[in-house]
Write a protein that holds these residues in place. Structure first.
Motif, PDB file in Angstrom:
ATOM      1  N   SER A 125       2.006   3.042 -66.128  1.00  0.00           N
ATOM      2  CA  SER A 125       2.751   4.078 -65.410  1.00  0.00           C
ATOM      3  C   SER A 125       1.895   4.752 -64.348  1.00  0.00           C
ATOM      4  O   SER A 125       2.415   5.257 -63.352  1.00  0.00           O
ATOM      5  CB  SER A 125       3.286   5.117 -66.393  1.00  0.00           C
ATOM      6  OG  SER A 125       2.234   5.874 -66.973  1.00  0.00           O
ATOM      7  N   TYR A 126       0.580   4.763 -64.546  1.00  0.00           N
ATOM      8  CA  TYR A 126      -0.332   5.318 -63.546  1.00  0.00           C
ATOM      9  C   TYR A 126      -0.665   4.300 -62.460  1.00  0.00           C
ATOM     10  O   TYR A 126      -0.713   4.635 -61.276  1.00  0.00           O
ATOM     11  CB  TYR A 126      -1.637   5.777 -64.215  1.00  0.00           C
ATOM     12  CG  TYR A 126      -1.574   7.131 -64.875  1.00  0.00           C
ATOM     13  CD1 TYR A 126      -1.814   8.297 -64.165  1.00  0.00           C
ATOM     14  CD2 TYR A 126      -1.271   7.241 -66.223  1.00  0.00           C
ATOM     15  CE1 TYR A 126      -1.756   9.537 -64.776  1.00  0.00           C
ATOM     16  CE2 TYR A 126      -1.207   8.479 -66.847  1.00  0.00           C
ATOM     17  CZ  TYR A 126      -1.448   9.628 -66.115  1.00  0.00           C
ATOM     18  OH  TYR A 126      -1.385  10.854 -66.722  1.00  0.00           O
ATOM     19  N   VAL A 127      -0.898   3.059 -62.892  1.00  0.00           N
ATOM     20  CA  VAL A 127      -1.407   2.047 -61.966  1.00  0.00           C
ATOM     21  C   VAL A 127      -0.311   1.450 -61.085  1.00  0.00           C
ATOM     22  O   VAL A 127      -0.514   1.235 -59.881  1.00  0.00           O
ATOM     23  CB  VAL A 127      -2.126   0.923 -62.758  1.00  0.00           C
ATOM     24  CG1 VAL A 127      -2.513  -0.234 -61.839  1.00  0.00           C
ATOM     25  CG2 VAL A 127      -3.360   1.470 -63.452  1.00  0.00           C
ATOM     26  N   THR A 128       0.878   1.189 -61.666  1.00  0.00           N
ATOM     27  CA  THR A 128       1.928   0.451 -60.964  1.00  0.00           C
ATOM     28  C   THR A 128       2.387   1.098 -59.654  1.00  0.00           C
ATOM     29  O   THR A 128       2.507   0.401 -58.637  1.00  0.00           O
ATOM     30  CB  THR A 128       3.142   0.227 -61.897  1.00  0.00           C
ATOM     31  OG1 THR A 128       2.699  -0.470 -63.062  1.00  0.00           O
ATOM     32  CG2 THR A 128       4.199  -0.600 -61.208  1.00  0.00           C
ATOM     33  N   PRO A 129       2.660   2.418 -59.608  1.00  0.00           N
ATOM     34  CA  PRO A 129       3.094   3.005 -58.320  1.00  0.00           C
ATOM     35  C   PRO A 129       2.053   2.839 -57.215  1.00  0.00           C
ATOM     36  O   PRO A 129       2.407   2.540 -56.061  1.00  0.00           O
ATOM     37  CB  PRO A 129       3.307   4.488 -58.664  1.00  0.00           C
ATOM     38  CG  PRO A 129       3.552   4.504 -60.135  1.00  0.00           C
ATOM     39  CD  PRO A 129       2.696   3.415 -60.690  1.00  0.00           C
ATOM     40  N   MET A 130       0.789   3.025 -57.552  1.00  0.00           N
ATOM     41  CA  MET A 130      -0.270   2.865 -56.545  1.00  0.00           C
ATOM     42  C   MET A 130      -0.426   1.404 -56.147  1.00  0.00           C
ATOM     43  O   MET A 130      -0.734   1.088 -54.995  1.00  0.00           O
ATOM     44  CB  MET A 130      -1.588   3.419 -57.092  1.00  0.00           C
ATOM     45  CG  MET A 130      -1.529   4.905 -57.417  1.00  0.00           C
ATOM     46  SD  MET A 130      -3.053   5.510 -58.156  1.00  0.00           S
ATOM     47  CE  MET A 130      -2.530   7.157 -58.668  1.00  0.00           C
ATOM     48  N   MET A 131      -0.219   0.518 -57.116  1.00  0.00           N
ATOM     49  CA  MET A 131      -0.233  -0.919 -56.814  1.00  0.00           C
ATOM     50  C   MET A 131       0.855  -1.271 -55.817  1.00  0.00           C
ATOM     51  O   MET A 131       0.646  -2.054 -54.879  1.00  0.00           O
ATOM     52  CB  MET A 131       0.010  -1.719 -58.097  1.00  0.00           C
ATOM     53  CG  MET A 131      -1.210  -2.407 -58.661  1.00  0.00           C
ATOM     54  SD  MET A 131      -0.795  -3.267 -60.191  1.00  0.00           S
ATOM     55  CE  MET A 131       0.261  -4.552 -59.578  1.00  0.00           C
ATOM     56  N   ALA A 132       2.051  -0.688 -56.010  1.00  0.00           N
ATOM     57  CA  ALA A 132       3.189  -0.965 -55.119  1.00  0.00           C
ATOM     58  C   ALA A 132       2.902  -0.488 -53.706  1.00  0.00           C
ATOM     59  O   ALA A 132       3.204  -1.192 -52.727  1.00  0.00           O
ATOM     60  CB  ALA A 132       4.446  -0.286 -55.660  1.00  0.00           C
ATOM     61  N   VAL A 133       2.298   0.687 -53.568  1.00  0.00           N
ATOM     62  CA  VAL A 133       1.957   1.213 -52.238  1.00  0.00           C
ATOM     63  C   VAL A 133       0.920   0.319 -51.566  1.00  0.00           C
ATOM     64  O   VAL A 133       1.034  -0.022 -50.377  1.00  0.00           O
ATOM     65  CB  VAL A 133       1.435   2.664 -52.349  1.00  0.00           C
ATOM     66  CG1 VAL A 133       0.901   3.150 -51.007  1.00  0.00           C
ATOM     67  CG2 VAL A 133       2.544   3.592 -52.842  1.00  0.00           C
ATOM     68  N   ALA A 134      -0.110  -0.071 -52.329  1.00  0.00           N
ATOM     69  CA  ALA A 134      -1.151  -0.947 -51.771  1.00  0.00           C
ATOM     70  C   ALA A 134      -0.568  -2.295 -51.356  1.00  0.00           C
ATOM     71  O   ALA A 134      -0.922  -2.839 -50.299  1.00  0.00           O
ATOM     72  CB  ALA A 134      -2.274  -1.145 -52.799  1.00  0.00           C
ATOM     73  N   THR A 135       0.352  -2.833 -52.175  1.00  0.00           N
ATOM     74  CA  THR A 135       0.988  -4.110 -51.848  1.00  0.00           C
ATOM     75  C   THR A 135       1.841  -3.989 -50.590  1.00  0.00           C
ATOM     76  O   THR A 135       1.853  -4.905 -49.746  1.00  0.00           O
ATOM     77  CB  THR A 135       1.870  -4.586 -53.027  1.00  0.00           C
ATOM     78  OG1 THR A 135       1.043  -4.765 -54.175  1.00  0.00           O
ATOM     79  CG2 THR A 135       2.559  -5.900 -52.701  1.00  0.00           C
ATOM     80  N   LEU A 136       2.557  -2.872 -50.444  1.00  0.00           N
ATOM     81  CA  LEU A 136       3.370  -2.649 -49.249  1.00  0.00           C
ATOM     82  C   LEU A 136       2.500  -2.620 -47.997  1.00  0.00           C
ATOM     83  O   LEU A 136       2.836  -3.245 -46.979  1.00  0.00           O
ATOM     84  CB  LEU A 136       4.147  -1.339 -49.383  1.00  0.00           C
ATOM     85  CG  LEU A 136       4.990  -0.920 -48.166  1.00  0.00           C
ATOM     86  CD1 LEU A 136       6.065  -1.962 -47.866  1.00  0.00           C
ATOM     87  CD2 LEU A 136       5.613   0.450 -48.403  1.00  0.00           C
ATOM     88  N   ILE A 137       1.380  -1.921 -48.072  1.00  0.00           N
ATOM     89  CA  ILE A 137       0.467  -1.845 -46.916  1.00  0.00           C
ATOM     90  C   ILE A 137      -0.092  -3.224 -46.581  1.00  0.00           C
ATOM     91  O   ILE A 137      -0.143  -3.628 -45.411  1.00  0.00           O
ATOM     92  CB  ILE A 137      -0.673  -0.845 -47.202  1.00  0.00           C
ATOM     93  CG1 ILE A 137      -0.106   0.573 -47.334  1.00  0.00           C
ATOM     94  CG2 ILE A 137      -1.723  -0.893 -46.093  1.00  0.00           C
ATOM     95  CD1 ILE A 137      -1.121   1.595 -47.798  1.00  0.00           C
ATOM     96  N   LEU A 138      -0.505  -3.969 -47.615  1.00  0.00           N
ATOM     97  CA  LEU A 138      -1.025  -5.320 -47.390  1.00  0.00           C
ATOM     98  C   LEU A 138       0.039  -6.229 -46.795  1.00  0.00           C
ATOM     99  O   LEU A 138      -0.252  -7.057 -45.917  1.00  0.00           O
ATOM    100  CB  LEU A 138      -1.532  -5.910 -48.707  1.00  0.00           C
ATOM    101  CG  LEU A 138      -2.846  -5.353 -49.250  1.00  0.00           C
ATOM    102  CD1 LEU A 138      -3.089  -5.838 -50.668  1.00  0.00           C
ATOM    103  CD2 LEU A 138      -4.015  -5.737 -48.353  1.00  0.00           C
ATOM    104  N   SER A 139       1.287  -6.070 -47.243  1.00  0.00           N
ATOM    105  CA  SER A 139       2.385  -6.880 -46.715  1.00  0.00           C
ATOM    106  C   SER A 139       2.624  -6.586 -45.241  1.00  0.00           C
ATOM    107  O   SER A 139       2.845  -7.496 -44.434  1.00  0.00           O
ATOM    108  CB  SER A 139       3.659  -6.624 -47.519  1.00  0.00           C
ATOM    109  OG  SER A 139       4.739  -7.347 -46.993  1.00  0.00           O
ATOM    110  N   LEU A 140       2.576  -5.314 -44.869  1.00  0.00           N
ATOM    111  CA  LEU A 140       2.776  -4.936 -43.469  1.00  0.00           C
ATOM    112  C   LEU A 140       1.672  -5.483 -42.573  1.00  0.00           C
ATOM    113  O   LEU A 140       1.897  -5.807 -41.406  1.00  0.00           O
ATOM    114  CB  LEU A 140       2.840  -3.409 -43.340  1.00  0.00           C
ATOM    115  CG  LEU A 140       4.061  -2.734 -43.979  1.00  0.00           C
ATOM    116  CD1 LEU A 140       3.914  -1.212 -43.923  1.00  0.00           C
ATOM    117  CD2 LEU A 140       5.342  -3.163 -43.269  1.00  0.00           C
TER     118      LEU A 140
END
Length: 282
Positions: A130-145
């Motif tokens: 629950s702590y790691v997943t939201p930050m993982m999603a943000v990092a993945t979004l930035i990497l995708s962009l």
């Protein structure tokens, strides 16, 4: 109040690098497949135990020794054999998958600390997720962009019709669900045992991945690659055997059940800072 605020900031500074490391591990592994085959990527990713050991040294999870340095050399030699005479070698694919291997070693050590160090209070794998997943999603979004060709989105064969959009979304949902449960299972495994156990399971997973890629995708598999993969597995197995023997020596002789692979203390890394603290108390 100040103590609680300090604890939350400490937790944040530990969780954020773990989330970023996990996102980089997964996304760089996926990006490498654009350039290289699944078989070649899996073999290169088998080098992750090297970086697991190096970060374990840095975070005082493990003491350097001649045996461990020898194990690192064996695994490194195996990786070199898998890369040698690679006819489909792509520089960026190799760079991406090796960076993913570095991030894999980093995130497993950080996950070990978060799940087993008392100061963080994250012994529950679901709480950690629950702590790691939201930050993982943000990092993945930035990497995708940054990395994905969004300018070709409308002309992409996967999104050029309503049916293709629905099919692609279903495939992404299935893949995302599998990735989520894979990470959660790995966290549960680490909380109960250690990153060593995950490494053992990882060797089996990599072998199955290579077999499927060879037979289903018809990836090229040469004798030299086979020798390299076997060398890597020997190195990883020696590492796991080293940890098991070290654990047996550290346990009382009359507590034979404690060395069972299914016991809660099996082959765990010892956090040396906490061990020093306990020695000082005694």
């Amino acid at each position: 109040m100040e103590g609680l605020l300090h604890q939350r900031w400490t937790l944040l500074f530990a969780v954020v690098p773990t989330a970023i490391g996990t996102a980089l591990d997964i996304n760089l592994s996926n990006a490498s497949l654009v350039f290289i085959s699944v078989t070649f990527a899996t073999m290169c990713k088998s080098a992750s135990p090297i970086f697991l050991l190096l970060f374990a040294f840095a975070f005082r999870l493990e003491n350097p020794s001649i045996k461990l340095l020898g194990i690192i050399f064996i695994i490194s030699f195996g990786v070199l054999l898998t890369v040698a005479k690679e006819t489909e070698f792509e520089f960026w694919g190799f760079v991406f998958v090796m960076l993913a291997a570095v991030m894999s070693g980093f995130r497993w050590c950080m996950t070990q600390l978060l799940l087993q160090k008392e100061a963080y209070g994250l012994k529950n794998p679901i709480t950690l997720m629950s702590y790691v997943t939201p930050m993982m999603a943000v990092a993945t979004l930035i990497l995708s962009l940054v990395m994905d060709p969004w300018h070709d989105f409308q002309t992409n064969a996967y999104f050029d019709s309503p049916w293709h959009i629905i099919r692609s979304c279903i495939l992404m949902l299935i893949g995302g669900s599998l990735a989520f449960f894979m990470v959660l299972t790995e966290y549960i495994l680490i909380s109960a045992t250690s990153a060593v156990t995950v490494t053992i399971a990882g060797v089996v997973k990599e072998a199955v991945t290579i077999v499927v890629a060879v037979f289903y995708y018809h990836d090229q598999f040469t004798i030299l690659k086979g020798i390299g993969l076997l060398t890597i597995m020997v190195g990883v197995s020696l590492f796991n055997w080293y940890k098991y023997e070290k654990l047996k020596k550290s346990l009382p002789n009359d507590n034979e059940d404690a060395v069972s692979p299914t016991s809660n203390g099996a082959a765990k890394y010892v956090i040396l800072d906490e061990m020093d603290f306990q020695d000082d108390d005694t």
